[in-house]
Design an enzyme around this catalytic site. Structure first.
Site, short mmCIF file in Angstrom:
data_model
loop_
_atom_site.label_atom_id
_atom_site.label_comp_id
_atom_site.label_asym_id
_atom_site.label_seq_id
_atom_site.Cartn_x
_atom_site.Cartn_y
_atom_site.Cartn_z
N GLU B 78 0.81 -1.22 0.00
CA GLU B 78 0.00 0.00 0.00
C GLU B 78 0.85 1.28 0.00
O GLU B 78 0.37 2.34 0.40
CB GLU B 78 -0.92 0.01 1.23
N HIS B 97 -0.44 5.51 7.71
CA HIS B 97 -1.67 4.77 7.42
C HIS B 97 -1.85 3.77 8.55
O HIS B 97 -0.92 3.03 8.89
CB HIS B 97 -1.56 4.06 6.08
N HIS B 99 -4.82 1.37 11.35
CA HIS B 99 -6.12 0.74 11.60
C HIS B 99 -6.43 0.80 13.10
O HIS B 99 -6.89 -0.17 13.69
CB HIS B 99 -6.12 -0.72 11.14
N HIS B 167 -11.92 0.02 6.59
CA HIS B 167 -10.49 -0.22 6.43
C HIS B 167 -9.63 0.46 7.51
O HIS B 167 -8.93 -0.21 8.24
CB HIS B 167 -10.07 0.24 5.03
#
Lengths: 271, 271, 271, 271
Positions: B78, B97, B99, B167
């Site tokens: 990613e 990035h 989660h 996501h």
């Protein structure tokens, strides 16, 4: 509260470490104590995360929250919270400003925080709200001007805890140990009230009579000493006990025998 | 941000460890930083859990997210998230990035994330949503194609945080320390908003004026340095401080004196 | 999965420690693995808290869940869960039965557990319920008879996870690493779904196409190895890495070079 | 329960440390055990945080909760809870009074606590409420008078756990290990029920038949020993195992061989 200045300042650091270890303080927030012999002064650390503050970081302030002696240290921008409460409340000798996650939901939702279990009685019969926006409009949301501090002190009034909308809370104590006790159990009360509200029905609370009698009982020396010793043990286990104490003890054993903290005594014996 | 490349890369590892230690990153997620002297390149670890990444794992990428030099390391699939945001946003020099469990409920429920307390102001005036399905239909839900990264960057627009439906989230910063501050307090804001919503009534939020003034204040050097020092101390206590630093310090003491991190200085003094 | 029996059994212990450390297993629950060379046998620890089980506690069972060799050890009363699933599902080589707090609310409320974020795709397209009471009436709520285990295996069907009403969950894997990945991220998915439901509105979920494509992607070797290495590091930091490994490694270095676990390799290098 | 007095008192301290480590007890609460050879006496620590209590802190009480021998130690003000329950319930040999956050929401909301998963069966078929206010009006909310203790014991009746409105809970056991098991899984059951209720729909519970059969099964020696060994291991890892044991063991190895605790045996072997 100890009468010896060094003991008071040490207790201020220990209180701060307790409140950090009990998830009240994080990178932000601050604790202060009134000077034990000069009611027009108080001590508060220089600007840094409270958990990291050492006794050598403590600055002596007048009640206008200006340093008594010139200092090159950066100061907490919100120290007027402390000075203005000491001005307005002669019965207050210790103050903490914090953003504990336990109480912030109330500062956001506007739900009233009420004593829901016996130990929660120590938040007092009322926890008022203060919204900086009401009087000062859009600001940087920090309590930096003397008039902002004075407004907060007025909202606190004769109570012991005030919720600051979209910001946090400020708690006052007759001394540092009472402050720690009220602050930690105020947070427990807040968490438990939130969880009970999530059950979806009516939430019980202490009757006015229960609150009054129970508050008086819990603020006696016995419960506070018991909780203090427990928190100190956990601070020791977390490696957060201020290092300076041991040094001082070694240098001046006579002083150690005057210390009020049973946990310090325990520690001293072990060595 | 430091100007010395080695210092920047060290700060990237420290930022990553902070975000792992503050429960933002787990086995997945990644942090990158733009090259301090070549705006068309950025650094990101090779494919592995971010907490485990060392300085020796860092790969130099061009903005198409291709390695500048051939490498046998496996790369994050990613990484286009990072390259496409650096292309679209010259003011962004660091990207994460993640989660984090604090923000994922918003990515699932679709509830808008809004600043609910002063430190939450740093998420910015708006946190837009992006749904990969809207433009690309059923996928493996990873942002792997350049056009997927570019689409996410468009959704981010001029904001600093974007929620990715089902996501996670991506956060941008002017530098690594600002990125850490925004990411951690964005997560705190999300948790507190969820808890306040559970109170069942109206949820307060910062006025547009408060958000703007407070964001500017909190993103100044003082609050960020205070929080950074606190997080670094906790990274040290967790045994996560990158080992390579000490080695570098010993080999090149002259460089150490240029380091911006007060916590590193503190550590250096202790040794 | 490793082919060497000792490596498989070591991996079973490591998987168990990971699941204990990731808050899936507590005093109860158990993990098993099918014999790598005899599909009619499996290994499971003797009766004790899974976190405490050592390689020397492993018992070889036939698929009727009877020990292959006489043993004086007490056995798990619910071992038929494992044997009956191995009978019914030739594609399953590892099984865990647990009572993780993340998933139990679903077993109590009866709310359907659905994939709500990309990593949650690994729970599969459907997580069926099984209620022991339906077929067997009032019992001690343990799955102890072969027909109870067979009933549970039928409820699992072709899926990978089954929720047991008022009891817990059972998860299956093609191998131990896949099992760990599915179990941990199944728990994360459950927590996040609960939190998103608490937002009070609609809860999004993966489309059938997204679930299928994403499950296939996440169950590839790359994501599983990345998560495994991260969990192993945390098991090491928690002091839970099985001690026997080091001994074996020293005695037989040739074997170590065949080990698939990169984390074990890393450990070996350090010594 | 061990028959040797020293073993019983050691088990009392271990039980207390387990309950502290499992988040049942904090600065407050207390555990007691009936004298193994004199049914009209019981042991309870002097007044201090239960986690900090050592075997040397234990005081022998008669069932009127007065010390059998004069002591200068401060005593728990609420010790009548223990004495009055021992009077009313010949089948009870161990008692804990606590304010665990898991159960307090029920004491506040008034929602009935019911067994929602198999291990929760051990709370019994009914958990009655007791409100000190009903009979005694506004008080300091502590159970300090014999008649207050007797009232609580009547509310407990033939059950094993009673919820005290706006205060906490009291749990009884046939012995210390059963007490620990019932208390910890009672707290787990409470947490899980709260989480299942938050799903917004119907909450399942054990049928009366399931509760009865499952309670009998779980209170057998096997599950209790398994959980006990697990909790002891965690107490050891937390550095909370009472220090006195090792000393006693060294001085009197013959006694050690009589110890029932497998975890203690394990420890002894390692040394």
């Amino acid at each position: 509260m100890p009468e010896d200045l060094a003991d008071v300042l040490h207790q201020l650091i220990v209180t701060t470490r307790i409140l950090a270890n009990e998830e009240v303080l994080d990178a932000f927030g601050h604790v202060s104590v009134r000077h034990p012999r000069d009611r027009n002064r108080y001590f508060i650390p220089r600007h840094r995360a409270p958990e990291l503050a050492e006794a050598s970081d403590l600055i002596e302030m007048n009640l206008d929250s200006e340093p008594v002696r010139p200092t090159q240290f950066r100061l907490y921008s919100e120290r007027v919270i402390h000075g203005e409460i000491y001005k307005a409340r002669p019965d207050v000798n210790a103050v903490v400003h914090h953003h504990a996650h336990a109480v912030l939901p109330y500062a956001i939702s506007g739900r009233e925080l009420v004593p829901v279990f016996h130990l929660g009685a120590v938040i007092g019969s009322k926890v008022p709200f203060w919204d900086q926006r009401d009087e000062f409009g859009d600001t940087n949301m920090l309590v930096v001007k003397p008039e902002e501090g004075a407004s907060l002190a007025r909202a606190l009034g004769g109570n012991w805890m005030v919720l600051m909308r979209r910001h946090g809370a400020t708690v006052a104590g007759a001394d540092l140990r009472q402050l720690a006790f009220r602050t930690v159990f105020g947070c427990h009360n807040a968490k438990l009230q939130s969880q009970a509200m999530a059950h979806g029905g009516r939430v019980d609370q202490l009757s006015p009579g229960e609150q009054k009698i129970t508050e008086a009982g819990q603020l006696g020396p016995t419960p506070i000493e018991r909780a203090w010793d427990y928190w100190v043990r956990h601070v020791e286990k977390a490696g957060l006990m201020p290092a300076k104490v041991a040094a001082k003890r070694k240098a001046a054993p006579a002083k150690a025998s005057r210390a009020k903290s049973t946990s310090s005594k325990r520690k001293a014996k072990k060595r």
